[in-house]
Design a protein around this motif. Structure first.
Motif, PDB file in Angstrom:
ATOM      1  N   ASN A  38     -18.917  39.505  38.561  1.00  0.00           N
ATOM      2  CA  ASN A  38     -20.150  39.298  39.723  1.00  0.00           C
ATOM      3  C   ASN A  38     -20.705  38.179  38.234  1.00  0.00           C
ATOM      4  OD1 ASN A  38     -20.353  42.098  40.137  1.00  0.00           O
ATOM      5  ND2 ASN A  38     -21.038  42.695  38.636  1.00  0.00           N
ATOM      6  N   ALA A  39     -20.408  37.307  38.079  1.00  0.00           N
ATOM      7  CA  ALA A  39     -20.996  36.201  36.807  1.00  0.00           C
ATOM      8  C   ALA A  39     -20.186  35.176  38.117  1.00  0.00           C
ATOM      9  CB  ALA A  39     -19.894  36.393  35.763  1.00  0.00           C
ATOM     10  N   ALA A  40     -18.865  34.875  38.219  1.00  0.00           N
ATOM     11  CA  ALA A  40     -17.340  34.114  39.091  1.00  0.00           C
ATOM     12  C   ALA A  40     -19.413  34.066  40.370  1.00  0.00           C
ATOM     13  CB  ALA A  40     -16.449  34.619  39.581  1.00  0.00           C
ATOM     14  N   ARG A  41     -19.475  34.940  41.010  1.00  0.00           N
ATOM     15  CA  ARG A  41     -19.635  35.147  42.390  1.00  0.00           C
ATOM     16  C   ARG A  41     -20.936  34.115  42.100  1.00  0.00           C
ATOM     17  NH1 ARG A  41     -19.654  40.111  42.903  1.00  0.00           N
ATOM     18  NH2 ARG A  41     -22.318  40.575  43.414  1.00  0.00           N
ATOM     19  N   CYS A  42     -21.831  34.698  41.307  1.00  0.00           N
ATOM     20  CA  CYS A  42     -22.974  33.625  40.995  1.00  0.00           C
ATOM     21  C   CYS A  42     -23.095  32.228  40.413  1.00  0.00           C
ATOM     22  CB  CYS A  42     -23.692  34.756  39.701  1.00  0.00           C
ATOM     23  SG  CYS A  42     -24.561  35.704  40.265  1.00  0.00           S
ATOM     24  N   VAL A  43     -21.882  32.509  39.565  1.00  0.00           N
ATOM     25  CA  VAL A  43     -21.941  30.714  39.098  1.00  0.00           C
ATOM     26  C   VAL A  43     -21.323  29.671  40.406  1.00  0.00           C
ATOM     27  CG1 VAL A  43     -20.030  29.070  38.433  1.00  0.00           C
ATOM     28  CG2 VAL A  43     -21.218  30.732  36.748  1.00  0.00           C
ATOM     29  N   ALA A  44     -19.974  30.472  41.437  1.00  0.00           N
ATOM     30  CA  ALA A  44     -20.067  30.217  42.623  1.00  0.00           C
ATOM     31  C   ALA A  44     -20.421  29.595  43.889  1.00  0.00           C
ATOM     32  CB  ALA A  44     -18.898  30.532  43.518  1.00  0.00           C
ATOM     33  N   ALA A  45     -21.596  30.435  43.896  1.00  0.00           N
ATOM     34  CA  ALA A  45     -23.122  29.737  44.861  1.00  0.00           C
ATOM     35  C   ALA A  45     -23.505  28.876  44.640  1.00  0.00           C
ATOM     36  CB  ALA A  45     -23.821  31.391  44.690  1.00  0.00           C
ATOM     37  N   VAL A  46     -23.980  28.745  42.593  1.00  0.00           N
ATOM     38  CA  VAL A  46     -24.945  27.789  42.221  1.00  0.00           C
ATOM     39  C   VAL A  46     -23.603  26.374  42.793  1.00  0.00           C
ATOM     40  CG1 VAL A  46     -25.606  26.805  40.052  1.00  0.00           C
ATOM     41  CG2 VAL A  46     -26.390  29.252  40.813  1.00  0.00           C
ATOM     42  N   VAL A  47     -22.661  26.543  42.547  1.00  0.00           N
ATOM     43  CA  VAL A  47     -22.095  25.199  41.781  1.00  0.00           C
ATOM     44  C   VAL A  47     -22.414  24.768  43.502  1.00  0.00           C
ATOM     45  CG1 VAL A  47     -20.120  23.849  41.723  1.00  0.00           C
ATOM     46  CG2 VAL A  47     -20.871  25.555  40.019  1.00  0.00           C
ATOM     47  N   SER A  48     -21.461  25.720  44.452  1.00  0.00           N
ATOM     48  CA  SER A  48     -21.419  25.344  45.614  1.00  0.00           C
ATOM     49  C   SER A  48     -22.521  24.961  46.248  1.00  0.00           C
ATOM     50  CB  SER A  48     -21.239  25.874  46.727  1.00  0.00           C
ATOM     51  OG  SER A  48     -21.654  25.989  47.899  1.00  0.00           O
ATOM     52  N   SER A  49     -23.862  25.290  46.227  1.00  0.00           N
ATOM     53  CA  SER A  49     -24.879  25.080  45.842  1.00  0.00           C
ATOM     54  C   SER A  49     -25.339  23.077  45.960  1.00  0.00           C
ATOM     55  CB  SER A  49     -26.468  25.239  45.161  1.00  0.00           C
ATOM     56  OG  SER A  49     -27.527  24.518  45.632  1.00  0.00           O
ATOM     57  N   GLU A  50     -25.075  23.248  44.742  1.00  0.00           N
ATOM     58  CA  GLU A  50     -25.415  21.698  43.790  1.00  0.00           C
ATOM     59  C   GLU A  50     -24.129  20.274  44.502  1.00  0.00           C
ATOM     60  OE1 GLU A  50     -25.302  22.094  40.015  1.00  0.00           O
ATOM     61  OE2 GLU A  50     -27.321  22.943  39.902  1.00  0.00           O
ATOM     62  N   LEU A  51     -22.766  21.102  44.809  1.00  0.00           N
ATOM     63  CA  LEU A  51     -21.870  20.190  45.547  1.00  0.00           C
ATOM     64  C   LEU A  51     -22.217  19.992  46.877  1.00  0.00           C
ATOM     65  CD1 LEU A  51     -18.930  20.929  42.974  1.00  0.00           C
ATOM     66  CD2 LEU A  51     -20.456  19.431  42.692  1.00  0.00           C
ATOM     67  N   GLY A  52     -22.632  21.368  47.577  1.00  0.00           N
ATOM     68  CA  GLY A  52     -22.740  20.703  48.681  1.00  0.00           C
ATOM     69  C   GLY A  52     -21.673  21.060  50.039  1.00  0.00           C
ATOM     70  N   ARG A  53     -20.980  22.040  49.377  1.00  0.00           N
ATOM     71  CA  ARG A  53     -19.416  22.215  50.217  1.00  0.00           C
ATOM     72  C   ARG A  53     -19.216  24.406  49.784  1.00  0.00           C
ATOM     73  NH1 ARG A  53     -15.757  21.095  45.623  1.00  0.00           N
ATOM     74  NH2 ARG A  53     -15.509  20.498  44.524  1.00  0.00           N
ATOM     75  N   PRO A  54     -18.913  24.261  50.809  1.00  0.00           N
ATOM     76  CA  PRO A  54     -18.959  26.317  50.645  1.00  0.00           C
ATOM     77  C   PRO A  54     -17.220  26.451  49.425  1.00  0.00           C
ATOM     78  CG  PRO A  54     -17.644  25.676  52.395  1.00  0.00           C
ATOM     79  CD  PRO A  54     -18.784  24.354  52.186  1.00  0.00           C
ATOM     80  N   GLU A  61     -11.259  30.930  30.827  1.00  0.00           N
ATOM     81  CA  GLU A  61     -10.521  31.248  29.914  1.00  0.00           C
ATOM     82  C   GLU A  61      -8.393  31.353  30.445  1.00  0.00           C
ATOM     83  OE1 GLU A  61      -9.907  33.981  25.923  1.00  0.00           O
ATOM     84  OE2 GLU A  61     -12.054  33.282  25.788  1.00  0.00           O
ATOM     85  N   ASP A  62      -8.740  31.777  31.062  1.00  0.00           N
ATOM     86  CA  ASP A  62      -7.190  32.621  31.577  1.00  0.00           C
ATOM     87  C   ASP A  62      -7.072  32.204  32.412  1.00  0.00           C
ATOM     88  OD1 ASP A  62      -8.400  34.307  32.948  1.00  0.00           O
ATOM     89  OD2 ASP A  62      -7.048  36.090  32.177  1.00  0.00           O
ATOM     90  N   GLN A  63      -7.262  31.574  33.946  1.00  0.00           N
ATOM     91  CA  GLN A  63      -6.871  30.688  34.951  1.00  0.00           C
ATOM     92  C   GLN A  63      -7.932  30.292  35.611  1.00  0.00           C
ATOM     93  OE1 GLN A  63      -6.932  34.347  37.991  1.00  0.00           O
ATOM     94  NE2 GLN A  63      -7.865  35.493  36.656  1.00  0.00           N
ATOM     95  N   VAL A  64      -7.520  29.785  37.142  1.00  0.00           N
ATOM     96  CA  VAL A  64      -8.457  29.115  37.766  1.00  0.00           C
ATOM     97  C   VAL A  64      -8.742  30.020  38.926  1.00  0.00           C
ATOM     98  CG1 VAL A  64      -9.034  27.036  39.020  1.00  0.00           C
ATOM     99  CG2 VAL A  64      -8.410  26.814  37.151  1.00  0.00           C
ATOM    100  N   LEU A  65      -9.883  29.764  38.988  1.00  0.00           N
ATOM    101  CA  LEU A  65     -10.248  30.797  40.161  1.00  0.00           C
ATOM    102  C   LEU A  65     -10.698  29.869  41.554  1.00  0.00           C
ATOM    103  CD1 LEU A  65     -12.751  33.509  37.685  1.00  0.00           C
ATOM    104  CD2 LEU A  65     -10.156  33.727  39.375  1.00  0.00           C
ATOM    105  N   GLY A  66     -10.241  30.557  42.771  1.00  0.00           N
ATOM    106  CA  GLY A  66     -10.823  29.919  43.295  1.00  0.00           C
ATOM    107  C   GLY A  66     -11.804  31.148  44.722  1.00  0.00           C
ATOM    108  N   ALA A  67     -13.816  30.477  45.474  1.00  0.00           N
ATOM    109  CA  ALA A  67     -14.179  31.019  45.523  1.00  0.00           C
ATOM    110  C   ALA A  67     -15.009  30.127  46.712  1.00  0.00           C
ATOM    111  CB  ALA A  67     -15.388  30.781  44.584  1.00  0.00           C
ATOM    112  N   TYR A  68     -15.719  30.792  47.904  1.00  0.00           N
ATOM    113  CA  TYR A  68     -15.561  30.336  49.047  1.00  0.00           C
ATOM    114  C   TYR A  68     -17.362  31.081  49.063  1.00  0.00           C
ATOM    115  CZ  TYR A  68     -16.834  29.040  53.795  1.00  0.00           C
ATOM    116  OH  TYR A  68     -16.734  28.476  54.668  1.00  0.00           O
ATOM    117  N   ALA A  69     -18.574  29.890  49.250  1.00  0.00           N
ATOM    118  CA  ALA A  69     -19.555  30.508  49.524  1.00  0.00           C
ATOM    119  C   ALA A  69     -20.335  30.371  51.015  1.00  0.00           C
ATOM    120  CB  ALA A  69     -20.763  30.161  48.488  1.00  0.00           C
ATOM    121  N   GLY A  70     -20.235  31.849  51.696  1.00  0.00           N
ATOM    122  CA  GLY A  70     -20.956  31.469  52.896  1.00  0.00           C
ATOM    123  C   GLY A  70     -22.552  31.435  52.866  1.00  0.00           C
ATOM    124  N   ALA A  71     -22.389  30.803  54.416  1.00  0.00           N
ATOM    125  CA  ALA A  71     -23.781  30.872  54.634  1.00  0.00           C
ATOM    126  C   ALA A  71     -24.428  32.509  55.177  1.00  0.00           C
ATOM    127  CB  ALA A  71     -23.644  29.997  56.028  1.00  0.00           C
TER     128      ALA A  71
END
Length: 251
Positions: A38-54, A61-71
Motif C-alpha cells: 500500500n505504501a508503494a502504491r501511494c509513493v508511486a502516485a506522488v512520484v509520478s505526479s512530481e516527475l510528470g510521467r505515469p 530494502e530488497d528489490q526495485v519495484l516497477g509502478a504505473y499510475a493511471g489517469a
C-alpha cells in the motif's frame, strides 16, 4: 481520545541510484521493514505526479519495484516474484510444501484455524483459509501467531475467505502494527496462496476492510501485480528539529 491524523506506518523517501526513489518503511512499533504494497502504491502516485510521467520505479530494502499510475486514479505495482521456499520466507524449520504447513490455533482436536499457506512478498505472511473471516477473533489470535517460534522474523497473519474463483475476503494482523484495514503485501500473498491451493484463478479481487485490490499472479514471469486506488488525506510539514534528532540517533 485519538489526536492527530494517525498512521499504521511512516514512510521516508530518499535518493536512489537504482530507481526514481528509495522507500524506507517503519511500522507503528518502530521496527523498520522491507516491504509495504500500500505504501508503494501511494509513493508511486506522488512520484509520478512530481516527475510528470505515469511509469516510475521504487527501490526498497530488497528489490526495485516497477509502478504505473493511471489517469483513472488506479496504481499498479509490480511486486516481483513471491518467495515460496521455507528458508526464503523464512521459517524456522524445513517445510517441503509451503502451500500448507503444520500450524494451528485453538484446541488440538478442534482448531479454530489450521494449515496456512506461507509466502514472502518481501515480508513473511501466513494465510489461513476459513469459512467466515468475521467469525475469527483475529485481534487475539493474530498477536500470538505473529510471535510463533516458527517465524524467526515474526509474520503477518491473515485469514482469507474464498467467495468465488475471482473474489476473496481478507483480514490481516500486521506484524508491528496489529489489525489493519488494508495490507497490500497480504493481499498479494493471499492471492498466491489461493492459487497454490487451487482455490481461485490467477487474477482475483481481494476485499479488505479498507477497500478492494486486484491481485494478479502472472503466469508468464511469475510476478505479482497489485492494482488499487490511492487517496491524499492530509498534508503537513515536520519541524527540522525532528530530523536533527533522528540523525543524532542514526535514523
Amino acid at each position: 481520545m485519538r489526536r492527530g491524523i494517525g498512521c499504521d506506518q511512516l514512510i521516508a523517501l530518499d535518493p536512489s541510484s537504482e530507481a526514481d526513489v528509495f522507500m524506507r518503511i517503519w511500522n507503528a512499533d518502530g521496527g523498520e521493514v522491507a516491504a509495504c504494497g500500500n505504501a508503494a502504491r501511494c509513493v508511486a502516485a506522488v512520484v509520478s505526479s512530481e516527475l510528470g510521467r505515469p511509469a516510475v520505479t521504487i527501490e526498497t530494502e530488497d528489490q526495485v519495484l516497477g509502478a504505473y499510475a493511471g489517469a483513472d486514479g488506479l496504481v499498479t505495482i509490480d511486486m516481483g516474484e513471491p518467495r515460496l521456499r521455507w528458508d526464503e520466507i523464512p521459517l524456522a524449520e524445513d517445510f517441503h510444501d509451503t502451500s500448507r504447513i503444520e500450524l494451528q490455533a485453538g484446541p488440538i482436536d478442534a482448531p479454530v484455524m489450521h494449515s496456512p499457506g506461507v509466502v514472502s512478498m518481501g515480508n513473511p505472511h501466513a494465510i489461513f483459509f476459513v469459512d467466515d473471516v468475521d467469525a475469527i477473533a483475529l485481534d487475539r489470535i493474530g498477536s500470538m501467531l505473529e510471535h510463533h517460534p516458527l517465524f524467526p522474523e515474526r509474520a503477518n497473519i491473515s485469514i482469507a475467505q474464498v467467495l468465488s474463483p475471482e473474489h476473496v475476503r481478507l483480514r490481516t494482523w500486521e506484524r508491528g502494527a496489529g489489525l489493519t484495514r488494508a495490507c497490500g503485501t497480504a493481499a498479494c500473498a493471499a492471492g498466491v496462496a489461493a492459487v497454490r491451493r487451487g482455490l481461485t484463478d490467477r487474477k482475483v479481487t481481494v476485499t479488505l476492510p479498507g477497500g478492494d485490490l486486484v491481485i494478479e499472479w502472472r503466469e508468464g514471469d511469475g510476478h505479482v501485480l497489485m492494482t488499487g486506488p490511492y487517496a491524499l488525506d492530509f498534508e503537513g510539514t515536520l519541524p527540522a528539529q525532528l530530523f536533527d534528532a533522528g540523525e543524532a540517533q542514526g535514523v
